[in-house]
Structure formats: C-alpha cells, structure tokens
Design an enzyme around this catalytic site. Sequence first.
Site, short mmCIF file in Angstrom:
data_model
loop_
_atom_site.label_atom_id
_atom_site.label_comp_id
_atom_site.label_asym_id
_atom_site.label_seq_id
_atom_site.Cartn_x
_atom_site.Cartn_y
_atom_site.Cartn_z
N CYS A 145 0.86 -1.19 0.00
CA CYS A 145 0.00 0.00 0.00
C CYS A 145 0.89 1.23 0.00
O CYS A 145 2.02 1.19 0.49
CB CYS A 145 -0.89 0.05 1.24
SG CYS A 145 -2.21 -1.17 1.29
N GLU A 274 -6.28 0.87 -3.83
CA GLU A 274 -7.56 0.14 -3.78
C GLU A 274 -8.76 1.07 -3.89
O GLU A 274 -9.87 0.64 -4.22
CB GLU A 274 -7.68 -0.66 -2.48
CG GLU A 274 -6.60 -1.69 -2.26
CD GLU A 274 -5.51 -1.19 -1.35
OE1 GLU A 274 -5.38 -1.70 -0.23
OE2 GLU A 274 -4.80 -0.25 -1.77
N ASP A 305 2.64 -5.96 3.18
CA ASP A 305 2.13 -7.14 3.89
C ASP A 305 3.09 -8.29 3.62
O ASP A 305 3.32 -8.66 2.47
CB ASP A 305 0.73 -7.52 3.39
CG ASP A 305 -0.29 -6.41 3.61
OD1 ASP A 305 0.02 -5.48 4.37
OD2 ASP A 305 -1.37 -6.47 3.00
#
Length: 420
Positions: A145, A274, A305
């Site tokens: 992200c 996203e 992640d």
Amino acid sequence: MRLYEYGRIFVKTISILLLVVLTVVMTGFSKQEAKVQNHKLTLEVALFPYVPDRVRFQEAVSDAWKREHPDVSLHFADWDCYASDPDPSIDVFVFDGIYLSSFVEEGYLLPIPKEKIRNKEDIIPFVLKGCISRGKFYALPQLLCADFLYTRKDDAGLSDVSDIDTLYKRMGDRKTKSVIPEGKEGLLIDLSDGFFAKTVIYLDALMDETQTYTEYGKLPGTARLSDTVLKRMRNIGRMGGEEQVTYSPEDNDSFIRARWFKDGKGRAYIGYSESLAAMGDYVDKVNLRLFSYGPGKNVPLFYTDMVGIHSKISKDKKALAYDLANVLISEEVLSKMSRPSEGGHTPQYLLTARKSVYDSLGKDYPVYYRLKEIMMSRDNHVFRMGTGARRFIKEMEKVLYEKLIRKSGSQTSDHVPNPV
C-alpha cells in the site's frame, strides 16, 4: 547339474522374489502411512485482516493449497499484527512489514532459505530486498500500500502538484465545516484511526524532509519532534477540515471518501490504490501519483504485507510452511484476489509483489500498466520501523495528541491560497 544345485538356485530365486514383494509392500505401507500422517496435520494460517474481500482471499488460498497438498488441511485463524505479537499456535501469518525488525529481534520469525523462494525473479526487487533482516530473508512479500494523491484531469491548477507544501499553497484552508464537502473544496483524507496513521505520516514526512531513506533501525526520540513536519501535518488537517478527516462511518466503509470524490466532492483526495475500485469508470477522469509529504522530491515508501513463519513451528510442519508461504504470494492467488468479484466489473486495484500480476491484469484494465510503472521505480523502498515499533507508536499517540490537538487550537489559519 546336480539336484542339490537346482535346489539351491530355486531357494535363491524364491528369496529374491520374496524380498522384492516385501519391498513393494513396505513402500506401499510407508506411502499410506505418510498420507495418513499428513491428513492429520493442519496448518494454522492468519491472513492480513484488512483486505477488501477476506473470504475470497481464503478461498483462493484454499484452492491453490488443495492442489499442492490435498492431504493437509488449513485452518484460518484470526490475528491482527497491530493488536498483538504472533501467537505460537499460528504457523504462518501475514503482518505489516513495519514490525519485521521487531519480530526478528524478539525471535518470532523463522528464517526462509533463499532457495525456498519460488519464482524469485518475478518479485519486484525493492520489495524482496525489504524482507531481509540481519542478512537473511525472514518473510516473503505479498501486497503493498502507498499514499497516492488523486486529482481530476480537468483541474489544471493541481495537475503539477507533487508535494504537500504546493498542495497547501494552491488549496489553503477548507472554509466549510460539514463532513462531506459541499462541492469541489478541500482535501479528502482519512485520519480517523486515532494516532497510528499520524505516526506513520510523521515518519514518512521526516524522510521527505531530510531526503533520506531509513529503515529507522533507531527510531527518533519522541521528546523533540520536528516542528516543520508537525506544521505540515497541521496543514493537512486544515485542508481537510477537522470534521471530515476524523469522520468514521458506522459501516466502516474504508473507501467512502473515494466515493465522495467520484461524486464530485472535495478537490483532492489522498488514499490507497484500492480506492480506485470504489470509483468505477470515474478512474478515467482522475490522475494518481505518489507525492512528497515534504517540500521537494518524494522518498517513495510502501507499506508491505509480509508472510512469516513462526519460529516455534513443529519440525513436521516446517517444509509444509515453506510451501504455504509460497502459495500465499503466488501469481495465481494474487491475480485471483485482484480481479473483480463474482458478478463485478471492477478489479480490486491491489498492489502486489509480483510483476506478472500487473502484466496479466493490464490487458483488461490498463491502469495496472501505470501501477506497474510506479512499482518498478528504483527509488522505491519498503516502509520499515526498527525494534520497539509497538512501544514507539504508543508513545507517539500521547506526544502527537499534545502537539497536534491540544496546542494547535483552531484548525483555521490566515493562509490565503493561490487563485489557481
């Protein structure tokens, strides 16, 4: 040939045949026993809880795993890296890379041999490098992200903005106080999760201020924070308006601000990739780019992640855990997770660690080619924090409350934006 010689040959032949039969039978028993043994094994796995469709993620992982190890079951456990450290009962888990150094220091992670990483060449180089601690791989990268700045293509006044100082000069303080802007006014940004978001923004902005990337092996002291960075953070709040930046919908819709932006509310928006999934066809009308929280060039940072294996895993599960970690970052799983939900038309616009996923999705959704271009920059870095990250975040909550809330007073200033 004498009779006794025939007898000796006969006995020898029978013995060899019996040995062959016994070997075949024992091999069959061994395979069956191993199959039964594996069937009794269950791997405990915890996926990252903050993904757009967790159930779909579980299904994608389960399908891929069953083809590889049909006799080993998976149990999906609930665990949140932001709330607690990894429990020994969880064999394989996904966590935010800001905790990598802490988890290594505290002995929670099993090193992953380089030769165990499948299709390593397909992993984006800077992301793979970000999983190294003390010269070893302690995790495998899965999803990423980053904070993107969204503006509209028809807003020429913001088309060249690439840093927060210029954005504030162009936009100034928001004038209205409603949660949802009445028109194309102000900056849409979600700072409703307390002080965690503010803490990582501060660390990001500090790198942009110094123009130097660091893994924060030694985290900065909380007693003396940068006044310049704190001022920029206050300006973010002023551009957005206190009511809007702190608003959290009852249904926890993470992309509600993206929907507002699609509906013509707000002049600019800061959010993850996203967010594009909430905009539908409106993505063709927006520009997105990485930007600097400082005054000049951006030091591009990506929250990552990572898939880790617990150091306390039993010996009979270790080889299986290496396989599962690879399944969790496989092109198959990541592509399935990124494509539209059943019956949908819009992809998830997830940033993945594998180059091939962008190529595959780009054929149907051209924005993925732009995302790949962004991801392949040699300037990119994984956002890391040193040991003691959890303690540091807790300390920063108190300090930032004092610096940004109690001492800031009114969220308005006398700044007048440039008329562009």
